[in-house]
Design a protein around this motif. Structure first.
Motif, mmCIF file in Angstrom:
data_model
loop_
_atom_site.group_PDB
_atom_site.id
_atom_site.type_symbol
_atom_site.label_atom_id
_atom_site.label_comp_id
_atom_site.label_asym_id
_atom_site.label_seq_id
_atom_site.Cartn_x
_atom_site.Cartn_y
_atom_site.Cartn_z
ATOM 1 N N PRO A 268 4.679 3.094 10.300
ATOM 2 C CA PRO A 268 4.481 1.718 10.782
ATOM 3 C C PRO A 268 3.010 1.333 10.966
ATOM 4 O O PRO A 268 2.689 0.143 10.994
ATOM 5 C CB PRO A 268 5.232 1.694 12.113
ATOM 6 N N GLU A 269 2.111 2.297 11.073
ATOM 7 C CA GLU A 269 0.691 1.978 11.220
ATOM 8 C C GLU A 269 0.060 1.536 9.906
ATOM 9 O O GLU A 269 -1.056 1.010 9.881
ATOM 10 C CB GLU A 269 -0.067 3.191 11.782
ATOM 11 N N VAL A 270 0.756 1.733 8.806
ATOM 12 C CA VAL A 270 0.235 1.377 7.485
ATOM 13 C C VAL A 270 0.502 -0.096 7.219
ATOM 14 O O VAL A 270 1.648 -0.532 7.206
ATOM 15 C CB VAL A 270 0.873 2.258 6.389
ATOM 16 N N PHE A 271 -0.560 -0.849 7.013
ATOM 17 C CA PHE A 271 -0.445 -2.265 6.673
ATOM 18 C C PHE A 271 -0.424 -2.448 5.156
ATOM 19 O O PHE A 271 0.214 -3.364 4.646
ATOM 20 C CB PHE A 271 -1.607 -3.051 7.284
ATOM 21 N N ALA A 272 -1.150 -1.574 4.441
ATOM 22 C CA ALA A 272 -1.249 -1.716 2.990
ATOM 23 C C ALA A 272 -1.262 -0.344 2.332
ATOM 24 O O ALA A 272 -1.770 0.625 2.896
ATOM 25 C CB ALA A 272 -2.515 -2.473 2.621
ATOM 26 N N ALA A 273 -0.701 -0.295 1.140
ATOM 27 C CA ALA A 273 -0.706 0.923 0.332
ATOM 28 C C ALA A 273 -1.168 0.553 -1.067
ATOM 29 O O ALA A 273 -0.802 -0.504 -1.587
ATOM 30 C CB ALA A 273 0.684 1.551 0.285
ATOM 31 N N ALA A 274 -1.974 1.404 -1.659
ATOM 32 C CA ALA A 274 -2.462 1.168 -3.016
ATOM 33 C C ALA A 274 -2.061 2.353 -3.892
ATOM 34 O O ALA A 274 -2.105 3.508 -3.458
ATOM 35 C CB ALA A 274 -3.986 1.015 -3.012
ATOM 36 N N HIS A 275 -1.670 2.049 -5.106
ATOM 37 C CA HIS A 275 -1.264 3.085 -6.048
ATOM 38 C C HIS A 275 -1.541 2.598 -7.457
ATOM 39 O O HIS A 275 -1.313 1.433 -7.774
ATOM 40 C CB HIS A 275 0.226 3.404 -5.895
ATOM 41 N N ALA A 276 -2.040 3.477 -8.280
ATOM 42 C CA ALA A 276 -2.221 3.169 -9.697
ATOM 43 C C ALA A 276 -2.290 4.477 -10.467
ATOM 44 O O ALA A 276 -2.516 5.545 -9.889
ATOM 45 C CB ALA A 276 -3.487 2.356 -9.924
ATOM 46 N N HIS A 277 -2.084 4.371 -11.750
ATOM 47 C CA HIS A 277 -2.210 5.523 -12.637
ATOM 48 C C HIS A 277 -3.602 5.465 -13.249
ATOM 49 O O HIS A 277 -3.763 5.219 -14.441
ATOM 50 C CB HIS A 277 -1.120 5.495 -13.704
ATOM 51 N N SER A 278 -4.598 5.676 -12.417
ATOM 52 C CA SER A 278 -5.994 5.585 -12.820
ATOM 53 C C SER A 278 -6.395 6.813 -13.644
ATOM 54 O O SER A 278 -5.816 7.883 -13.482
ATOM 55 C CB SER A 278 -6.874 5.458 -11.581
ATOM 56 N N PRO A 279 -7.374 6.687 -14.528
ATOM 57 C CA PRO A 279 -7.701 7.794 -15.438
ATOM 58 C C PRO A 279 -8.043 9.112 -14.741
ATOM 59 O O PRO A 279 -7.486 10.155 -15.081
ATOM 60 C CB PRO A 279 -8.902 7.272 -16.227
ATOM 61 N N TYR A 280 -8.953 9.076 -13.785
ATOM 62 C CA TYR A 280 -9.369 10.328 -13.146
ATOM 63 C C TYR A 280 -8.315 10.828 -12.165
ATOM 64 O O TYR A 280 -8.123 12.027 -12.018
ATOM 65 C CB TYR A 280 -10.736 10.156 -12.474
ATOM 66 N N GLY A 281 -7.618 9.892 -11.519
ATOM 67 C CA GLY A 281 -6.528 10.282 -10.627
ATOM 68 C C GLY A 281 -5.415 10.982 -11.379
ATOM 69 O O GLY A 281 -4.885 11.999 -10.924
ATOM 70 N N LYS A 282 -5.045 10.449 -12.536
ATOM 71 C CA LYS A 282 -4.004 11.090 -13.349
ATOM 72 C C LYS A 282 -4.446 12.474 -13.786
ATOM 73 O O LYS A 282 -3.677 13.435 -13.695
ATOM 74 C CB LYS A 282 -3.679 10.253 -14.583
ATOM 75 N N SER B 55 -3.121 5.514 -1.686
ATOM 76 C CA SER B 55 -3.917 5.422 -0.467
ATOM 77 C C SER B 55 -3.231 4.426 0.454
ATOM 78 O O SER B 55 -2.475 3.560 0.005
ATOM 79 C CB SER B 55 -5.345 4.983 -0.766
ATOM 80 N N VAL B 56 -3.486 4.573 1.734
ATOM 81 C CA VAL B 56 -2.914 3.679 2.731
ATOM 82 C C VAL B 56 -4.007 3.288 3.712
ATOM 83 O O VAL B 56 -5.007 3.995 3.871
ATOM 84 C CB VAL B 56 -1.728 4.333 3.488
ATOM 85 N N GLY B 57 -3.794 2.151 4.370
ATOM 86 C CA GLY B 57 -4.774 1.722 5.344
ATOM 87 C C GLY B 57 -4.202 0.729 6.328
ATOM 88 O O GLY B 57 -3.124 0.169 6.123
ATOM 89 N N ALA B 58 -4.969 0.510 7.385
ATOM 90 C CA ALA B 58 -4.601 -0.465 8.401
ATOM 91 C C ALA B 58 -4.943 -1.876 7.937
ATOM 92 O O ALA B 58 -4.654 -2.846 8.630
ATOM 93 C CB ALA B 58 -5.314 -0.147 9.712
ATOM 94 N N SER B 59 -5.561 -1.991 6.756
ATOM 95 C CA SER B 59 -5.865 -3.284 6.148
ATOM 96 C C SER B 59 -5.807 -3.101 4.633
ATOM 97 O O SER B 59 -5.894 -1.979 4.125
ATOM 98 C CB SER B 59 -7.267 -3.772 6.560
ATOM 99 N N VAL B 60 -5.655 -4.224 3.927
ATOM 100 C CA VAL B 60 -5.685 -4.170 2.467
ATOM 101 C C VAL B 60 -7.040 -3.644 2.019
ATOM 102 O O VAL B 60 -7.139 -2.829 1.099
ATOM 103 C CB VAL B 60 -5.398 -5.568 1.867
ATOM 104 N N ASP B 61 -8.092 -4.100 2.692
ATOM 105 C CA ASP B 61 -9.450 -3.682 2.344
ATOM 106 C C ASP B 61 -9.598 -2.167 2.423
ATOM 107 O O ASP B 61 -10.147 -1.535 1.510
ATOM 108 C CB ASP B 61 -10.469 -4.333 3.291
ATOM 109 N N ALA B 62 -9.130 -1.570 3.523
ATOM 110 C CA ALA B 62 -9.259 -0.122 3.701
ATOM 111 C C ALA B 62 -8.451 0.634 2.651
ATOM 112 O O ALA B 62 -8.948 1.585 2.047
ATOM 113 C CB ALA B 62 -8.832 0.284 5.108
#
Length: 183
Positions: A35-49, A111-118
Motif C-alpha cells: 500500500p505504500e507504493v504509489f507508482a510502479a515502473a516496468h519495461a523490457h529495457s536493453p540493459y535490464g533484459k 521499480s516502485v516509489g511513493a511518487s511517479v517521479d521516484a
C-alpha cells in the motif's frame, strides 16, 4: 495521452486503449500487497533484459549502484514466461514486499516509489546501473564498494525524496522538449 487508468478489476476508467493483461496482473498485485507504493515502473529495457538473464542482484560497484544496495530483489519465478494469470502476479508481488526495485530474471526491471517521479527515477537509475555492471564485468572483475560505505551512500541518496528530486531534471527536459505534453 496513451496512458490508462484502470480499476482493480482491470477495467479502463480513463483512456481508450486496450489493457495490457500482463502489465495489469503484475502492477495490480504489487499495489495490492504494497500500500505504500504509489507508482510502479516496468519495461523490457536493453540493459535490464541483458542483466536479468544473469540471475543475480546488482553489485555496489559505483556510487550510483549503491542506491540499490540491499534495497532490491531478485525474482526468479516465472521470469521466462509472460505472466497473464493473477496467481502468477500475486506470486511475483509476494517476492517483492520490500525494496525500491526488482530484477525479474530473464524478463526485465521493476521499480516502485511513493511518487511517479521516484518510481521513474529508480527505473532509469537501475537501467543505467545494469549497463555499468555489464560493461565493468565485460572488461574484468569490478571492485566492490565496502558494505559500510555502500549502506551509508544508500541511506543518503536512496531515500524516497531523493528519487523524486532525481527525476526533476528529466521532467524539466521533457517539458522543454515536448511543451505540448501538458495541453
Amino acid at each position: 495521452s496513451d496512458l490508462l487508468l484502470v480499476n482493480h478489476a482491470g477495467e479502463v476508467v480513463i483512456g481508450d486503449r486496450p489493457v495490457n493483461r500482463a502489465a495489469f496482473v503484475l502492477h495490480a498485485a504489487i499495489h495490492e500487497l504494497r500500500p505504500e507504493v504509489f507508482a510502479a515502473a516496468h519495461a523490457h529495457s536493453p540493459y535490464g533484459k541483458a542483466f536479468s538473464s544473469l540471475g543475480k542482484r546488482l553489485d555496489p560497484i559505483t556510487q550510483d549502484c549503491c542506491i540499490f544496495f540491499n534495497d532490491h530483489e531478485l525474482i526468479q519465478e516465472d521470469g521466462g514466461k509472460v505472466v497473464l494469470e493473477e496467481a502468477a502476479g500475486r506470486s511475483f508481488a509476494a517476492q517483492f514486499l520490500q525494496g525500491k526495485a526488482a530484477i525479474h530474471q530473464n524478463h526485465g526491471l521493476f521499480s516502485v516509489g511513493a511518487s511517479v517521479d521516484a518510481a521513474a527515477f529508480w527505473f532509469i537509475s537501475m537501467e543505467r546501473c545494469c549497463q555499468s555492471q555489464l560493461l565493468a564485468e565485460a572488461a574484468g572483475s569490478p571492485q566492490l564498494i565496502r558494505e559500510d560505505w555502500a549502506t551509508y551512500t544508500r541511506n543518503h541518496v536512496g531515500r524516497p525524496q531523493d528519487g523524486w528530486l532525481g527525476f526533476q531534471s528529466f521532467w524539466e527536459e521533457i517539458l522543454h522538449s515536448d511543451p505540448e505534453l501538458l495541453e
